[in-house]
Design an enzyme around this catalytic site. Sequence first.
Site, PDB file in Angstrom:
ATOM      1  N   GLY A  81     -16.982  41.352  33.915  1.00  2.61           N
ATOM      2  CA  GLY A  81     -17.143  40.641  35.281  1.00  2.61           C
ATOM      3  C   GLY A  81     -15.794  40.573  36.123  1.00  2.61           C
ATOM      4  O   GLY A  81     -15.808  40.208  37.394  1.00  2.61           O
ATOM      5  N   CYS A 123     -42.469  53.494  47.075  1.00  2.00           N
ATOM      6  CA  CYS A 123     -41.435  53.184  45.995  1.00  2.00           C
ATOM      7  C   CYS A 123     -40.114  53.495  46.732  1.00  2.00           C
ATOM      8  O   CYS A 123     -39.966  54.795  47.096  1.00  2.00           O
ATOM      9  CB  CYS A 123     -41.745  53.985  44.832  1.00  2.00           C
ATOM     10  SG  CYS A 123     -43.116  53.641  43.691  1.00  2.00           S
ATOM     11  N   CYS A 145     -41.582  57.074  41.299  1.00  2.00           N
ATOM     12  CA  CYS A 145     -42.904  57.387  42.166  1.00  2.00           C
ATOM     13  C   CYS A 145     -43.370  58.447  41.956  1.00  2.00           C
ATOM     14  O   CYS A 145     -44.300  58.871  41.501  1.00  2.00           O
ATOM     15  CB  CYS A 145     -42.414  57.414  43.701  1.00  2.00           C
ATOM     16  SG  CYS A 145     -43.676  57.268  44.546  1.00  2.00           S
ATOM     17  N   CYS A 169     -47.636  50.923  45.880  1.00  2.00           N
ATOM     18  CA  CYS A 169     -47.009  51.944  46.637  1.00  2.00           C
ATOM     19  C   CYS A 169     -48.089  52.845  47.093  1.00  2.00           C
ATOM     20  O   CYS A 169     -49.202  53.025  46.417  1.00  2.00           O
ATOM     21  CB  CYS A 169     -46.158  52.918  45.530  1.00  2.00           C
ATOM     22  SG  CYS A 169     -45.648  54.306  46.104  1.00  2.00           S
ATOM     23  N   CYS A 217     -47.944  56.340  45.025  1.00  2.00           N
ATOM     24  CA  CYS A 217     -48.493  56.653  43.528  1.00  2.00           C
ATOM     25  C   CYS A 217     -49.268  55.495  42.983  1.00  2.00           C
ATOM     26  O   CYS A 217     -49.475  55.355  42.034  1.00  2.00           O
ATOM     27  CB  CYS A 217     -47.000  56.465  42.576  1.00  2.00           C
ATOM     28  SG  CYS A 217     -46.085  54.865  42.531  1.00  2.00           S
TER      29      CYS A 217
END
Lengths: 255, 277, 372
Positions: free
Chosen positions: B29, B263, B269, B238, B241
């Site tokens: 980090g 998506c 997808c 979606c 899909c």
Amino acid sequence: MSVLLEARHISHRFGRTLALDDVSLTLRRHEILAIVGESGSGKTTLLNMLSGRLTPQSGDILYYDGHAATSLRVRGERAVRTLQRARWGYVAQDPRAALRLDISAGGNIGARLMASGARNYDDIRAMAARWLEAVEIDVDRLDDWPRTFSGGMLQRLQIAATLVTDPELVFMDEPTGGLDVSVQARILDLIRSLVRRLGLAVVIVTHDIGVARLLADRLIVMRRGCIVEHGLTDQVLDDPQHPYTQLLVASVLPV
Amino acid sequence: MQGYNFAYLDETTKRMIRRAILKAVAIPGHQVPFASREMPLPYGWGTGGIQLTASLIGADDVLKVIDQGADDTTNAISIRSFFARTAGVRTTTHTDAATLIQTRHRIPEIPLRDDQIIVYQVPMPEPLYRLEPSRAVSRRMHAMADYGPMHVKLYEDITRFGRVAVSYDHPVVVNRRYLMSPSPIPAFDNPKLHRMPALQLFGAGREKRIYAVPPHTDVVSLDFEDRPFNPIRAPHRCALCGAEHSYLDEMVIDDRGGRMFACSDTDYCASYQAREA
Amino acid sequence: MAYVAVKGGEAAIAAAHAWLARVRRGDTRLSAIAAAQIVAQLGRAVDRVMAEGALYDPQLAAMAILQAQGDLIEAAFLVRAYRTTLPRLIDSDPVDTAAMRTQRRISAIFKDLPGGQRLGPTTDYTHRLLEFDISAVAAIKPDAPKADPDPAIAATLPRATDLLGAESLIEGEVPSLNEPIDLTMSPLAFPASRDERLQALARGDEGFLLALGYSTQRGYGHTHPFVGELRMGAVGLRITPPELGFAIDIGDIILTECQMVNQFAGSKTTPPQFTRGYGLSFGHADRRAMSMALVDRAMRAEELGEDVSAPAQNVEFVLSHCDNIEATGFVEHLKLPHHVDFQSELETIRAMRREAQATKGAAPDEADNAGL
């Protein structure tokens, strides 16, 4: 009462100016110590050293934490920052410089709680509301931005934002400077009652002998970077020994 | 490619970048400054990510590049073809077939594995920059772990809007120490950062910083106990899909308020559609 | 779907490039411009691209200008991206601008000085009247001066600031024994030393330097500047290969140098002295060198014990924003797709509005207050 903070032989130069010249002092727990002197006497520099905002070029500041005394230099910057975030407080002369004017009053009060790890929104908010009341600001103003506050309210908000972490030691730099006389009296009353109620140790810098007389247990008189006189407040003010103190007292206490 | 080294950067530069990566992995980090090079793509187009990818990629790697979750967005195509041209490596759109994934603004929907590396393109590595524009000061705040102001910002959001108004680039704390920008991924993706088996590397070319989240590292999104981090997605399925839990793009299909949701992760997808078919 | 779309995107990019090439060439009935023509006739543009591209190569700069359709920032970017791939063979010796074969040398602080004032090929006293007869622009008077009429004289002009230095009226520049930092090989860090600052300014955006320099003149960090000297001309570039052990001349570069003389600093113990701001640029670039000198001096505020309050005095602010390659990249990247982020903003704002409306339905007064 045991010692809380001690300065040992502090000296500091700014360029060629000797700002502090071999200054030593002690502060006991629950004690209010005033540092008085005219501007340029080194009193604000001394306050900045005691509070860890400036590191002296020579000498040491010791903080008595539990049993052990450790110098700020040895503790290191990060440990000092941790102290500054909670157990110590600092009230600046200008609240506008200390507060964030684009953050609500509640956010300003909660800031030190959050900086020391508080993570419960409702608790922080409740605590902020309680402190707003304690400094006599209407709780309705909790979500207001401080830029709509008067000078006296801003100073009271700064006091709340400082005391919210329940510090044991608070540094104050001319906390009533720049305020109207009537407003000053109210702030002084507030400081006096809060400090006594919470049992705080306070180092307060002021050029106003009246403020020192009202608040302080002990007094240090500074001139040109040196302590010229110190003692119990009443003692020093009623029977000043050093000619400079006599001059200070005479010019400010005619009534 | 004639006249250029494998994957464009010279080997000395790659070594310099890999040293910065090692340091970044060792201090999760923490933003490590590095001597970012001028790249043949503009700053802001992913020069940090490209330098990371260039310094890591080998002839055996299989590279996937996504932007906004999709393999077919123009900048993803451009970066993928840059490496196809300069390194001649195999590229793929399949998340599970990739060894190295460079991304802008998304984390793929399917969990990544410990034999994969994900490289994020980062515009503003400094999570504190809106609160403190001076990098000299913000570096000091990181050193002192002075992160209170970030929570004050969240407090203010809740007070003013009733909820945290950060919907992307939501700051995280890595390994209980450093505050980090996850790059502008939607808050929806933040939970995927936590204890991810893959190595996560973040590159900011213009700001000249590299940082990292090593595999299986704790990554916690900033929040309050009583206002827990709660990212939202468009509450739809979606349209292509039928997936119910993926992050969706919203497309305007007419000028009468008509919308279609699909998506954002195009590979997810496509494979969802294949599975359902 | 994805596969088709990938192909579509590739085709779109290819079509954009093809279209761009056509637009760049323009009307094919007109002859194409050669890079050599740009070097010869657009010298100031070439100089700017060399300075901001941080590579002294007029031919490459001209090619970049052509390729960038005259967009000078884009051209500088092309040069930079090429420059970064070049091997570093050797560092040159420091150039000696006192030995410059000056084409132009003016001082605003002395009426006359050894070697005299020399205007050189300047627009300073041009009347800005558009020349509608292009043949007049192209015409060369037979008696027009050329560079280096007498190199021996041109190379022996003392710097005006050295004349002040002889009397100790201006602060000395103490040569540093340290190797200067190379900004292209190590990241900028704060506090930035003067070598880092001057390097960043030398390749900084001319417009940004100009605006900041101008702001100091208008009171935002005023430094009481005088142009001690502005000189432009050819300087010999020398290298000392370790295997030879002595310096060899490898050619000339044209430089513009500006030494600003600014208000004095001093104290009870140090007698007052004028202070300096320094500007140096590739090519003939008065505006750039002068702006750089103003900003360099402004950034020395802290060192000279002055109040740091104006933008030009803020070292981090100036250095972080002076590079136009970085700046244009980040500004222009906003046109890349951001729809994933925007989608998350949309959902958040919709949720906040739903909640606000729900609260309003329940307790209208409270919601109104919250809106404040």
